[in-house]
Write an enzyme that holds these catalytic residues in place. Structure first.
Site, PDB file in Angstrom:
ATOM      1  N   LYS A 161      -9.829   0.984  18.521  1.00 27.98           N
ATOM      2  CA  LYS A 161      -8.628   1.346  19.285  1.00 27.98           C
ATOM      3  C   LYS A 161      -8.798   1.008  20.766  1.00 27.98           C
ATOM      4  O   LYS A 161      -7.880   0.487  21.405  1.00 27.98           O
ATOM      5  CB  LYS A 161      -8.338   2.837  19.099  1.00 27.98           C
ATOM      6  N   ILE A 170       1.597   9.164  19.095  1.00 28.50           N
ATOM      7  CA  ILE A 170       1.875   8.901  20.518  1.00 28.50           C
ATOM      8  C   ILE A 170       2.264   7.440  20.693  1.00 28.50           C
ATOM      9  O   ILE A 170       1.478   6.561  20.327  1.00 28.50           O
ATOM     10  CB  ILE A 170       0.618   9.160  21.379  1.00 28.50           C
ATOM     11  N   ALA A 213      19.041   2.119  15.133  1.00 31.94           N
ATOM     12  CA  ALA A 213      18.691   0.693  15.019  1.00 31.94           C
ATOM     13  C   ALA A 213      19.916  -0.207  14.958  1.00 31.94           C
ATOM     14  O   ALA A 213      19.816  -1.405  15.201  1.00 31.94           O
ATOM     15  CB  ALA A 213      17.833   0.471  13.776  1.00 31.94           C
ATOM     16  N   GLY A 234       0.821  -1.208   0.000  1.00 28.29           N
ATOM     17  CA  GLY A 234       0.000   0.000   0.000  1.00 28.29           C
ATOM     18  C   GLY A 234       0.854   1.255   0.000  1.00 28.29           C
ATOM     19  O   GLY A 234       1.749   1.406   0.836  1.00 28.29           O
ATOM     20  N   VAL A 235       0.610   2.128  -0.960  1.00 26.00           N
ATOM     21  CA  VAL A 235       1.386   3.372  -1.037  1.00 26.00           C
ATOM     22  C   VAL A 235       0.417   4.556  -1.031  1.00 26.00           C
ATOM     23  O   VAL A 235       0.526   5.496  -1.818  1.00 26.00           O
ATOM     24  CB  VAL A 235       2.297   3.408  -2.287  1.00 26.00           C
ATOM     25  N   ASP A 292     -14.282   3.523  14.841  1.00 20.95           N
ATOM     26  CA  ASP A 292     -12.818   3.635  14.837  1.00 20.95           C
ATOM     27  C   ASP A 292     -12.279   3.722  16.269  1.00 20.95           C
ATOM     28  O   ASP A 292     -11.323   3.025  16.635  1.00 20.95           O
ATOM     29  CB  ASP A 292     -12.419   4.874  14.033  1.00 20.95           C
ATOM     30  N   VAL A 319      -1.729   7.275   1.748  1.00 23.66           N
ATOM     31  CA  VAL A 319      -1.290   8.332   2.664  1.00 23.66           C
ATOM     32  C   VAL A 319      -0.218   7.817   3.633  1.00 23.66           C
ATOM     33  O   VAL A 319       0.853   8.407   3.770  1.00 23.66           O
ATOM     34  CB  VAL A 319      -2.507   8.894   3.452  1.00 23.66           C
ATOM     35  N   VAL A 320      -0.494   6.694   4.296  1.00 26.12           N
ATOM     36  CA  VAL A 320       0.444   6.179   5.300  1.00 26.12           C
ATOM     37  C   VAL A 320       1.667   5.540   4.638  1.00 26.12           C
ATOM     38  O   VAL A 320       2.797   5.742   5.067  1.00 26.12           O
ATOM     39  CB  VAL A 320      -0.253   5.164   6.239  1.00 26.12           C
TER      40      VAL A 320
END
Lengths: 435, 435
Positions: free
Chosen positions: A205, A136, A33, A10-11, A201, A13-14
């Site tokens: 969460k 966050i 890392a 998937g390319v 949504d 928004v995220v």
């Protein structure tokens, strides 16, 4: 050590945010890392559009199975969303022994049991910091930071769309429908806003937060889900008058009888910090037996904000996937060879705004002298107040300056104190806008 | 697998808190860590006092070297404080190949370079979540949660004593000296308060935050340190009038020329969330390139609050010290066999406060009927307002109730709606005090 190879599903928004931040910060990320992290293949419905985002160094394919079956890819990032294709691909990646990072709360809240069991079977990570309150690190705070605590409750503003709508309704006294249209125009709400405004949504969460807070399986079907569509403007105003604000809260609470798991609008005392979380921002409060109340605040959506979480997961997996000492979390966050020698500045070189309190003799020309001194040091004035004289012959000038270097303000203060009309030392405090 | 054995240096406020929380939450901690964590030996100056705290199952010794040289102890917790004895013991523990967890900010800010180098040499952990803003997992947030970001600045209220004093000075208009005495009486300030009020403690913490934010060595000697002792009450009032609050901030900021590292009182816009952090609470804001602004809030001191951080470190070390799959962070925070089957309650069984908006015909006896119904369902009233009638013959009663079960309020609402004087459905919203 070669970079760890990552495949991206998937390319949108995220996905594009993740690609961009990983590329932009690649040096810092390698320093943290202990190993480079490189996206080597992406699967996208629109290959041409994806190529425009990721460039020529990365394989772009239409068939996502090419990513999850790729022999060199060790981590698959799933940012397609939804529970159909995404579920099949995540399970296939796990079956192929690949670690998974995902921001897909719906998938994990509804099918987490199956997915985590499969991952446990194959000893791979399924990381999901991006699934809740993206910017966050709340999954990490609950799962690791507060791991010594018995958690009593978690209550959060975990949907930015509805918090934006509620903030606008209160602030401007507008009706729900009007604000929803504005939110859609500004991109804070989807064209089909059902998932957000009906609380689904937030319930996804809250379901995940409840699981990691209390050690219970993910059980979205048991969550009480109530949105903000039936909220009356009158009740928002009444709440305000009573000293409360109405927020859509996701609540997970331990009681003697069982767990409360619920999403609904709630009146929250206006003096609580969380009641003052406005616009599309998120915040999560945690009450636990040893730490007491802690709160975590930040953006709950956005391309790079979500990327921040996905990449933190990639770094965690990279560190743990190769568990020699140098791949643990470094003492000071960066590997020794990646430590910077950036100098720490002397105070004269710092830049900030300043507050000055200047006692002056109440004579003509004093203010002109002071403003001339400030201008002479290149300092511009942000605001000024002259106080009624405390003594007959003295008065106080209070001034806020725009940002300048500390050496400039110190020089200006020295010049002021040399004036015969300034009989006492000038009081200087720094102003931090923290914007 | 046997519990991992821990030795404790110091049984003061933090040491006893750590012992107590570790014991109280041992089952949950084993479920999270995948292995028990057991304090087997403690070193204390006052052996009798220590025995009274830890009981007979734990060896209490006077000589701390017995702890750091103990062959079975894998982790040493240092909560003695200071830079003399503590430094020698930490270095000796490291030399003996033991992992260390410490809450000693002075030690790490002043001697971190030497200590981390020794630890790296011996491949052991030196964990220090308890060194900054104890209840808040801010080290973890910066070092792991935001690891994909380029951090721009960190600014925090990281000393509870001074924030308490500043809050009281503003709130009550009292002078510094008066409030300091009050803080000492309440236990918020030490009998020798120098470290806190002169900004040294905050500067130790800011030094550590700067190091992990920017990948620079710990350099306490380069920090600008300014306390609150010279703050004038007049400036606190002036700030308020200008729309600001004065807070003692620890700031670490990246600029093109170098790093700003400074602790001083600063004016902060009153509308910022952090400006509203009052009393002895701490909060840290982080601005980073991808996540944007995030903020972390919680208690900055206290026995069990610090224990929360120390135990999180112990759990991290336990997980990493034995890096098989089952000692990674579990997907849902707890090991599969430690998952609970606690039921999720139906909404009828949850308990909270309620807001009711009841439209009534403006007739005698209406309010009596409503209060009788509430009392009949065991619901007590927390507050009530009657609004001026919107229409001629109707008025609105707005009510807040104390906590009750949802089934009681639903039954009461049904009874109200059956009254001929209640012509429309009652509006019900839940109230969450989040205290």
């Amino acid at each position: 050590m070669n970079p760890i190879k990552v495949g991206l599903l998937g390319v949108g928004v995220v996905g594009s945010g993740t690609f961009n931040v990983l590329k932009r910060n690649q040096e810092e990320i390698r320093g943290r890392a202990g190993r480079g992290i490189e996206i080597v293949m992406v699967a996208a419905r629109d290959v041409a559009r994806a190529k425009a985002i990721v460039g020529d160094d990365v394989d772009v394919v239409n068939d996502p199975l090419l990513v999850v079956n790729h022999p060199d890819i060790e981590i698959v990032v799933e940012v397609i969303g939804g529970c159909t294709v995404a579920k099949d691909l995540v399970l296939k990646a796990i079956a192929n022994g690949k670690h998974v990072a995902t921001a897909n709360k719906a998938l994990l809240a509804e099918h987490g049991g199956e997915i985590f069991a499969a991952a446990r079977e194959r000893s791979v990570a399924v990381a999901f910091e991006g699934a809740v309150a993206v910017s966050i690190p709340i999954i990490k705070a609950l799962r690791e930071g507060l791991s010594g605590n018995r958690i009593e409750w978690v209550a959060g503003i975990i949907n930015g769309t509805t918090n934006f709508i509620l903030s606008e309704m209160r602030d401007k006294g507008l009706a729900f429908d009007v604000v929803l249209k504005e939110a859609q125009r500004l991109g804070y709400a989807e064209s089909d806003p059902t998932f957000d405004i009906e609380g689904i949504d937030a319930a996804h969460k809250a379901t995940l937060l409840a699981a990691i807070a209390f050690g219970i399986p993910v059980q979205f079907d048991k969550a009480h889900v109530e949105g903000i569509t039936r909220l009356d403007q009158a009740d928002i105003a009444n709440a305000e008058r009573l000293g409360y604000r109405i927020k859509l809260l996701g609540i997970a609470k331990r009681t003697d009888a069982g767990i409360e798991l619920r999403v609904h609008p709630a009146l929250v005392p206006a003096r609580r910090l969380i009641a003052n979380v406005e616009g599309s921002m998120n915040a999560v409060m945690v009450k636990s037996d040893a730490a007491g109340v802690t709160m975590y605040y930040g953006a709950g959506a956005g391309s790079e904000q979500t990327a921040s979480a996905v990449i933190a997961d990639l770094i965690d997996i990279t560190r743990l996937a190769t568990a020699q000492h140098e791949h643990r979390v470094p003492y000071l966050a960066f590997q020794p060879h990646a430590m910077a020698q950036t100098p720490i500045l002397p105070m004269a070189e710092i830049r900030t705004g300043y507050y000055l309190r200047i006692q002056v003799r109440d004579q003509p020309g004093v203010l002109a002298d002071i403003t001339r001194i400030l201008a002479g040091h290149g300092i511009s004035i942000d605001g000024m107040q002259q106080k009624a004289p405390a003594e007959r012959e003295r008065t106080e000038i209070i001034m806020l300056t725009h940002q300048t270097r500390e050496k400039n303000i110190l020089a200006a203060i020295a010049d002021m104190e040399a004036l015969s009309t300034v009989p006492a030392p000038v009081t200087m405090l720094r102003v931090e806008e923290l914007a």
